[in-house]
Design a protein around this motif. Structure first.
Motif, PDB file in Angstrom:
ATOM      1  N   GLY A  52      -2.874  -3.340   4.206  1.00  0.00           N
ATOM      2  CA  GLY A  52      -2.819  -1.928   3.916  1.00  0.00           C
ATOM      3  C   GLY A  52      -3.108  -1.057   5.116  1.00  0.00           C
ATOM      4  O   GLY A  52      -2.561  -1.242   6.191  1.00  0.00           O
ATOM      5  N   LEU A  53      -4.025  -0.106   4.927  1.00  0.00           N
ATOM      6  CA  LEU A  53      -4.245   0.943   5.913  1.00  0.00           C
ATOM      7  C   LEU A  53      -5.566   0.812   6.645  1.00  0.00           C
ATOM      8  O   LEU A  53      -6.033   1.770   7.261  1.00  0.00           O
ATOM      9  N   GLY A  54      -6.153  -0.362   6.602  1.00  0.00           N
ATOM     10  CA  GLY A  54      -7.485  -0.514   7.157  1.00  0.00           C
ATOM     11  C   GLY A  54      -7.587  -0.248   8.644  1.00  0.00           C
ATOM     12  O   GLY A  54      -8.621   0.187   9.142  1.00  0.00           O
ATOM     13  N   ASN A  55      -6.510  -0.494   9.386  1.00  0.00           N
ATOM     14  CA  ASN A  55      -6.546  -0.296  10.829  1.00  0.00           C
ATOM     15  C   ASN A  55      -6.070   1.089  11.266  1.00  0.00           C
ATOM     16  O   ASN A  55      -6.119   1.422  12.442  1.00  0.00           O
ATOM     17  N   TRP A  56      -5.585   1.885  10.323  1.00  0.00           N
ATOM     18  CA  TRP A  56      -5.101   3.217  10.649  1.00  0.00           C
ATOM     19  C   TRP A  56      -6.276   4.193  10.702  1.00  0.00           C
ATOM     20  O   TRP A  56      -7.238   4.080   9.970  1.00  0.00           O
ATOM     21  N   THR A  57      -6.154   5.197  11.562  1.00  0.00           N
ATOM     22  CA  THR A  57      -7.104   6.300  11.533  1.00  0.00           C
ATOM     23  C   THR A  57      -6.542   7.398  10.633  1.00  0.00           C
ATOM     24  O   THR A  57      -5.330   7.433  10.335  1.00  0.00           O
ATOM     25  N   ASP A  58      -7.396   8.316  10.198  1.00  0.00           N
ATOM     26  CA  ASP A  58      -6.924   9.436   9.396  1.00  0.00           C
ATOM     27  C   ASP A  58      -5.885  10.247  10.158  1.00  0.00           C
ATOM     28  O   ASP A  58      -4.894  10.724   9.590  1.00  0.00           O
ATOM     29  N   GLU A  59      -6.079  10.414  11.459  1.00  0.00           N
ATOM     30  CA  GLU A  59      -5.151  11.198  12.267  1.00  0.00           C
ATOM     31  C   GLU A  59      -3.787  10.523  12.343  1.00  0.00           C
ATOM     32  O   GLU A  59      -2.741  11.193  12.239  1.00  0.00           O
ATOM     33  N   GLU A  60      -3.763   9.209  12.521  1.00  0.00           N
ATOM     34  CA  GLU A  60      -2.491   8.494  12.587  1.00  0.00           C
ATOM     35  C   GLU A  60      -1.745   8.580  11.261  1.00  0.00           C
ATOM     36  O   GLU A  60      -0.532   8.802  11.231  1.00  0.00           O
ATOM     37  N   LEU A  61      -2.470   8.415  10.168  1.00  0.00           N
ATOM     38  CA  LEU A  61      -1.826   8.444   8.863  1.00  0.00           C
ATOM     39  C   LEU A  61      -1.327   9.847   8.529  1.00  0.00           C
ATOM     40  O   LEU A  61      -0.234  10.006   7.979  1.00  0.00           O
ATOM     41  N   THR A  62      -2.113  10.862   8.880  1.00  0.00           N
ATOM     42  CA  THR A  62      -1.683  12.240   8.643  1.00  0.00           C
ATOM     43  C   THR A  62      -0.415  12.554   9.423  1.00  0.00           C
ATOM     44  O   THR A  62       0.530  13.162   8.888  1.00  0.00           O
ATOM     45  N   GLN A  63      -0.358  12.144  10.684  1.00  0.00           N
ATOM     46  CA  GLN A  63       0.849  12.365  11.485  1.00  0.00           C
ATOM     47  C   GLN A  63       2.036  11.630  10.889  1.00  0.00           C
ATOM     48  O   GLN A  63       3.156  12.163  10.825  1.00  0.00           O
ATOM     49  N   PHE A  64       1.821  10.401  10.451  1.00  0.00           N
ATOM     50  CA  PHE A  64       2.887   9.593   9.861  1.00  0.00           C
ATOM     51  C   PHE A  64       3.480  10.280   8.637  1.00  0.00           C
ATOM     52  O   PHE A  64       4.697  10.359   8.473  1.00  0.00           O
TER      53      PHE A  64
END
Length: 236
Positions: A52-64
């Motif tokens: 899942g998203l465990g390695n993502w940061t909030d900033e990376e996911l928001t940009q995505f």
């Protein structure tokens, strides 16, 4: 975040499995699932580092979610439509709320709704060996020999959970149909990947997908040419 994901966004309609009655399985909510008819696999949206998203940061996911691209990968298939028609128009606060909510979700294991076809060890080795040359001929110019890609233009394949996840449906469909990023305000001139369905046969596709799923530290099972055949003739 919960209101947007569970309500207006209804993310679970794609990113969850369905039970025998056709309803989303609450025991595997947001744990990934095969989208009916379209036959793309919507990956897990929980906090598991591998699935899942465990390695993502909030900033990376928001940009995505806002632009359709990030240093970790780009949207493709039905998700590109979601970003184009919906998510890019949300406020930064709403996108941040979605990212925070998704990354707080517990790890769940999807019951699995894709029939798997096992590949013999010998065939797996042969596919990977053949796939390396196919990758060099058709893929390395953009994704690079080391699989690291180039910034947000050509997404990385090394360490990309979308490539290595089980099942390998999406990697197969990307090779067959190509990948098309949405045009967004944050990504007005998106890069796209051409389809290779006309150029590569089912064995070739299985070979190159097997190679990228096992190269550069990726550790995923080989895919069978029979699985490629199954997904070649389904709607995009």
């Amino acid at each position: 975040g919960a209101y947007l994901v569970e309500g207006l966004g209804h993310c679970g309609m794609c990113h969850s499995s369905f039970n025998a009655l056709g309803a989303t399985d609450k025991n595997a909510q947001l744990a990934g699932g095969l989208i009916p008819i379209q036959r793309w696999y919507a990956p897990a949206l929980n906090s598991g580092a591998e699935v899942g998203l465990g390695n993502w940061t909030d900033e990376e996911l928001t940009q995505f979610l806002k632009t359709g691209v990030s240093v970790r990968g780009a949207t493709y298939g039905p998700m590109s439509d979601v970003v184009f028609h919906s998510l890019q128009h949300l406020s930064d606060a709403d996108l941040q709320a979605i990212a925070t909510y998704l990354r707080a979700q517990p790890v769940l294991v999807s019951p699995g709704d894709v029939q798997k076809i096992e590949v013999s060890p010998q065939l797996a080795v042969e596919l990977a060996q053949q796939g390396r040359q196919i990758y060099i001929n058709h893929c390395a110019e953009c994704h690079q020999l080391d699989g690291r890609g180039v910034g947000e233009q050509y997404p990385p394949l090394a360490g990309n959970p979308s490539i290595a996840m089980q099942p390998g449906t999406n990697a197969i469909r990307m090779v067959l149909l190509g990948g098309f990023q949405p045009g967004t305000k944050g990504n007005p001139r998106p890069y796209s990947m051409p389809p290779f369905a006309q150029l590569l046969n089912d064995h070739d596709v299985a070979a190159v997908v097997t190679y990228i799923r096992q190269a550069w530290g990726n550790n995923a099972p080989a895919v069978s040419p029979a699985v490629v055949t199954r997904f070649r003739h389904v709607p995009e």
